[in-house]
Design an enzyme around this catalytic site. Structure first.
Site, PDB file in Angstrom:
ATOM      1  N   ASN A   1      16.936 -22.185 -51.503  1.00 47.32           N
ATOM      2  CA  ASN A   1      17.676 -21.005 -51.003  1.00 47.32           C
ATOM      3  C   ASN A   1      16.104 -20.226 -50.328  1.00 47.32           C
ATOM      4  OD1 ASN A   1      18.313 -18.218 -50.507  1.00 47.32           O
ATOM      5  ND2 ASN A   1      20.313 -18.496 -51.531  1.00 47.32           N
TER       6      ASN A   1
ATOM      7  N   ASP B   1      16.577 -17.276 -48.549  1.00 44.52           N
ATOM      8  CA  ASP B   1      16.921 -16.058 -47.862  1.00 44.52           C
ATOM      9  C   ASP B   1      15.552 -14.888 -48.008  1.00 44.52           C
ATOM     10  OD1 ASP B   1      19.531 -17.075 -47.750  1.00 44.52           O
ATOM     11  OD2 ASP B   1      20.202 -15.898 -49.495  1.00 44.52           O
ATOM     12  N   HIS B   2      14.935 -15.045 -48.951  1.00 45.32           N
ATOM     13  CA  HIS B   2      13.750 -13.931 -49.393  1.00 45.32           C
ATOM     14  C   HIS B   2      12.630 -14.118 -48.581  1.00 45.32           C
ATOM     15  CE1 HIS B   2      16.797 -12.038 -51.522  1.00 45.32           C
ATOM     16  NE2 HIS B   2      16.906 -13.017 -52.434  1.00 45.32           N
TER      17      HIS B   2
ATOM     18  N   ARG C   1       8.790  -6.162 -41.906  1.00 47.67           N
ATOM     19  CA  ARG C   1       7.997  -5.846 -40.875  1.00 47.67           C
ATOM     20  C   ARG C   1       8.375  -6.081 -39.636  1.00 47.67           C
ATOM     21  NH1 ARG C   1       2.696  -4.248 -42.391  1.00 47.67           N
ATOM     22  NH2 ARG C   1       2.569  -3.015 -44.016  1.00 47.67           N
TER      23      ARG C   1
ATOM     24  N   HIS D   1      21.957 -17.758 -46.756  1.00 49.21           N
ATOM     25  CA  HIS D   1      23.139 -16.851 -46.871  1.00 49.21           C
ATOM     26  C   HIS D   1      22.973 -15.891 -45.798  1.00 49.21           C
ATOM     27  CE1 HIS D   1      25.677 -13.889 -49.532  1.00 49.21           C
ATOM     28  NE2 HIS D   1      26.054 -14.082 -48.539  1.00 49.21           N
TER      29      HIS D   1
ATOM     30  N   ARG E   1      24.449 -13.069 -44.711  1.00 48.13           N
ATOM     31  CA  ARG E   1      25.147 -11.901 -44.986  1.00 48.13           C
ATOM     32  C   ARG E   1      25.995 -10.969 -43.842  1.00 48.13           C
ATOM     33  NH1 ARG E   1      24.445 -10.716 -50.800  1.00 48.13           N
ATOM     34  NH2 ARG E   1      25.728  -9.137 -50.527  1.00 48.13           N
TER      35      ARG E   1
ATOM     36  N   ARG F   1      20.994  -8.604 -43.768  1.00 52.62           N
ATOM     37  CA  ARG F   1      19.916  -8.257 -44.297  1.00 52.62           C
ATOM     38  C   ARG F   1      18.632  -8.878 -44.425  1.00 52.62           C
ATOM     39  NH1 ARG F   1      21.902  -7.266 -50.667  1.00 52.62           N
ATOM     40  NH2 ARG F   1      23.666  -6.394 -49.325  1.00 52.62           N
ATOM     41  N   HIS F   2      18.845 -10.371 -44.637  1.00 52.06           N
ATOM     42  CA  HIS F   2      17.789 -11.348 -44.425  1.00 52.06           C
ATOM     43  C   HIS F   2      17.813 -12.349 -43.620  1.00 52.06           C
ATOM     44  CE1 HIS F   2      20.485 -13.211 -47.292  1.00 52.06           C
ATOM     45  NE2 HIS F   2      20.110 -12.458 -48.410  1.00 52.06           N
TER      46      HIS F   2
ATOM     47  N   GLU G   1      25.828 -20.377 -46.934  1.00 52.30           N
ATOM     48  CA  GLU G   1      26.502 -19.489 -47.940  1.00 52.30           C
ATOM     49  C   GLU G   1      27.105 -18.125 -46.905  1.00 52.30           C
ATOM     50  OE1 GLU G   1      24.027 -17.816 -50.873  1.00 52.30           O
ATOM     51  OE2 GLU G   1      23.840 -19.746 -51.730  1.00 52.30           O
TER      52      GLU G   1
ATOM     53  N   THR H   1      22.612  -8.469 -54.843  1.00 50.91           N
ATOM     54  CA  THR H   1      22.845 -10.124 -54.746  1.00 50.91           C
ATOM     55  C   THR H   1      24.260 -10.267 -54.955  1.00 50.91           C
ATOM     56  OG1 THR H   1      21.982 -12.212 -55.391  1.00 50.91           O
ATOM     57  CG2 THR H   1      22.189 -10.504 -57.072  1.00 50.91           C
ATOM     58  N   THR H   2      24.526 -11.630 -54.919  1.00 44.66           N
ATOM     59  CA  THR H   2      26.043 -12.029 -54.926  1.00 44.66           C
ATOM     60  C   THR H   2      26.334 -11.709 -56.936  1.00 44.66           C
ATOM     61  OG1 THR H   2      25.488 -13.692 -53.541  1.00 44.66           O
ATOM     62  CG2 THR H   2      27.581 -13.758 -54.528  1.00 44.66           C
TER      63      THR H   2
ATOM     64  N   GLU I   1      30.701 -24.246 -57.083  1.00 43.04           N
ATOM     65  CA  GLU I   1      29.286 -23.968 -57.453  1.00 43.04           C
ATOM     66  C   GLU I   1      29.459 -22.639 -58.640  1.00 43.04           C
ATOM     67  OE1 GLU I   1      26.237 -23.332 -54.505  1.00 43.04           O
ATOM     68  OE2 GLU I   1      25.148 -22.049 -56.131  1.00 43.04           O
TER      69      GLU I   1
ATOM     70  N   HIS J   1      22.373 -19.399 -59.330  1.00 39.15           N
ATOM     71  CA  HIS J   1      22.031 -17.803 -59.220  1.00 39.15           C
ATOM     72  C   HIS J   1      21.042 -17.670 -60.539  1.00 39.15           C
ATOM     73  CE1 HIS J   1      22.265 -13.695 -58.726  1.00 39.15           C
ATOM     74  NE2 HIS J   1      23.007 -13.941 -57.348  1.00 39.15           N
ATOM     75  N   GLY J   2      20.049 -17.071 -60.460  1.00 39.82           N
ATOM     76  CA  GLY J   2      19.122 -16.594 -61.251  1.00 39.82           C
ATOM     77  C   GLY J   2      18.391 -17.375 -61.980  1.00 39.82           C
TER      78      GLY J   2
ATOM     79  N   GLY K   1      16.667 -19.753 -55.346  1.00 39.87           N
ATOM     80  CA  GLY K   1      15.754 -19.075 -54.454  1.00 39.87           C
ATOM     81  C   GLY K   1      14.956 -17.969 -54.930  1.00 39.87           C
ATOM     82  N   HIS K   2      15.636 -17.051 -55.607  1.00 43.21           N
ATOM     83  CA  HIS K   2      14.724 -15.749 -55.670  1.00 43.21           C
ATOM     84  C   HIS K   2      13.552 -16.269 -56.544  1.00 43.21           C
ATOM     85  CE1 HIS K   2      13.626 -12.156 -58.014  1.00 43.21           C
ATOM     86  NE2 HIS K   2      14.026 -11.617 -56.536  1.00 43.21           N
TER      87      HIS K   2
HETATM   88  N1  PXP Z   1      23.983 -19.875 -55.409  1.00 38.61           N
HETATM   89  C1  PXP Z   1      24.847 -18.970 -54.738  1.00 38.61           C
HETATM   90  C2  PXP Z   1      26.040 -19.109 -54.182  1.00 38.61           C
HETATM   91  C3  PXP Z   1      24.108 -17.664 -54.329  1.00 38.61           C
HETATM   92  O1  PXP Z   1      24.873 -16.801 -53.585  1.00 38.61           O
HETATM   93  C4  PXP Z   1      22.642 -17.562 -54.628  1.00 38.61           C
HETATM   94  C5  PXP Z   1      22.092 -16.205 -54.129  1.00 38.61           C
HETATM   95  O2  PXP Z   1      22.115 -16.125 -52.776  1.00 38.61           O
HETATM   96  C6  PXP Z   1      22.244 -18.509 -55.297  1.00 38.61           C
HETATM   97  C7  PXP Z   1      22.948 -19.717 -55.572  1.00 38.61           C
HETATM   98  C8  PXP Z   1      20.651 -18.624 -55.562  1.00 38.61           C
HETATM   99  O3  PXP Z   1      20.515 -17.511 -56.405  1.00 38.61           O
HETATM  100  P1  PXP Z   1      19.153 -17.122 -56.859  1.00 38.61           P
HETATM  101  O4  PXP Z   1      18.457 -16.705 -55.384  1.00 38.61           O
HETATM  102  O5  PXP Z   1      19.113 -16.128 -57.818  1.00 38.61           O
HETATM  103  O6  PXP Z   1      18.233 -18.258 -57.366  1.00 38.61           O
END
Ligand code: PXP
Length: 258
Positions: A17, A19-20, A28, A53, A55, A59-60, A80, A110-111, A161, A200-201, A222-223
């Site tokens: 992922n 996004d970040h 910037r 994602h 959104r 935002r990203h 997403e 976050t979600t 998921e 997630h996480g 992702g994060h």
């Molecule tokens: N899966 C879904 C459906 C999510 O919404 C996210 C966060 O955007 C992730 C996975 C990835 O989570 P993380 O960025 O915490 O790894």
């Protein structure tokens, strides 16, 4: 101890992922760092797919990012998105390989938590049918809750998921209970004929236990990877995550064939 040539359970894919990367770019304005460049590095480092994602508040990831990823990246794109008419139009226009439907609140960081599929009524069913009808592989992001898994199966989507956030955030002593919920959820999903993903996480510390759940076919991360990339580089962070996933799967092979 011999490892069977073909494991009797699905292989485990890594969706990165990005996004970040866009979060930092947007701090910037301008084009640096580029999510597209990150996606290319992820592909070379062993990712099986790219997740982004889009959104509602942008935002990203931006609409242009989705267009560029769809056009330039060979890996499957997992979009997403919230279940809104605007996002449906975008998905039908870009036709990503997959769409993961997530709940979205404007003020959340976050979600937070999974979709309420059981309480979603017919509207979510109509929404997912339009995506499935366009050839997009639809997944529903849900908590590892048997009621939600059964509702997803009844809706006829191909994939769920499972939200791993509660496991990853669990304080001392609560991790095992959360892990057990994910194990049970993954088994239930597979029995119901659903392809099971998770995310997630997840971090280097938490990925092994999730990767060892044989019914899970894909992790979306992702994060943590983007944070780790600051210290060791994106290529190295992804390769290490991939290696931890592969190690957990190889150990599973060992247990099954011992
Ligand atoms: N899966 C879904 C459906 C999510 O919404 C996210 C966060 O955007 C992730 C996975 C990835 O989570 P993380 O960025 O915490 O790894």
């Amino acid at each position: 101890m011999t490892v069977p040539a073909k494991a009797p359970w699905p292989s485990l894919r890594l969706g990165v992922n990005i996004d970040h990367v866009a979060t930092i770019r947007n701090a910037r304005g301008g084009g640096h760092p580029s999510p597209l460049r990150a996606a290319r590095i992820a592909a070379q480092a062993g990712a099986d797919g790219i997740t982004a994602h889009l959104r509602e508040d942008r935002r990203h990831i931006s609409d242009d990012d989705i267009m560029a990823l769809g056009r330039e990246i060979e890996l499957p794109l997992n979009l997403e998105m919230a279940a809104t008419e605007e996002m449906l139009g975008i998905a039908l226009r870009h036709k990503p390989h997959a769409a993961c439907i997530v709940p979205e609140k404007r003020r959340e960081l976050t979600t937070e938590g999974g979709l309420d599929v059981a309480g979603g009524g017919g509207r979510l069913g109509d929404f997912t049918r339009r995506l499935v009808g366009a050839g997009i592989r639809v997944s529903l992001f849900i908590d590892p809750d048997p009621i939600q898994i059964e509702a997803a199966a009844a809706m006829g989507v191909p994939v769920v998921e499972l939200h791993t956030g509660a496991y990853c955030d669990a304080g001392h002593g609560r991790g095992e209970a959360e892990l057990a919920r994910i194990r049970t959820g993954a088994a239930l999903a597979a029995e119901a004929g659903l392809e099971c993903h998770a995310g997630h996480g997840l971090s280097f510390d938490t990925v092994g236990a999730i990767a060892a759940i044989r019914q899970i076919e894909e992790l979306n991360i992702g994060h943590f990877l983007m944070g780790e990339a600051i210290f060791s580089g994106l290529d190295s962070a992804i390769k290490r995550m991939r290696a931890l996933m592969d190690k957990a799967r190889a150990e599973l092979s060992g247990q099954m064939s011992a």
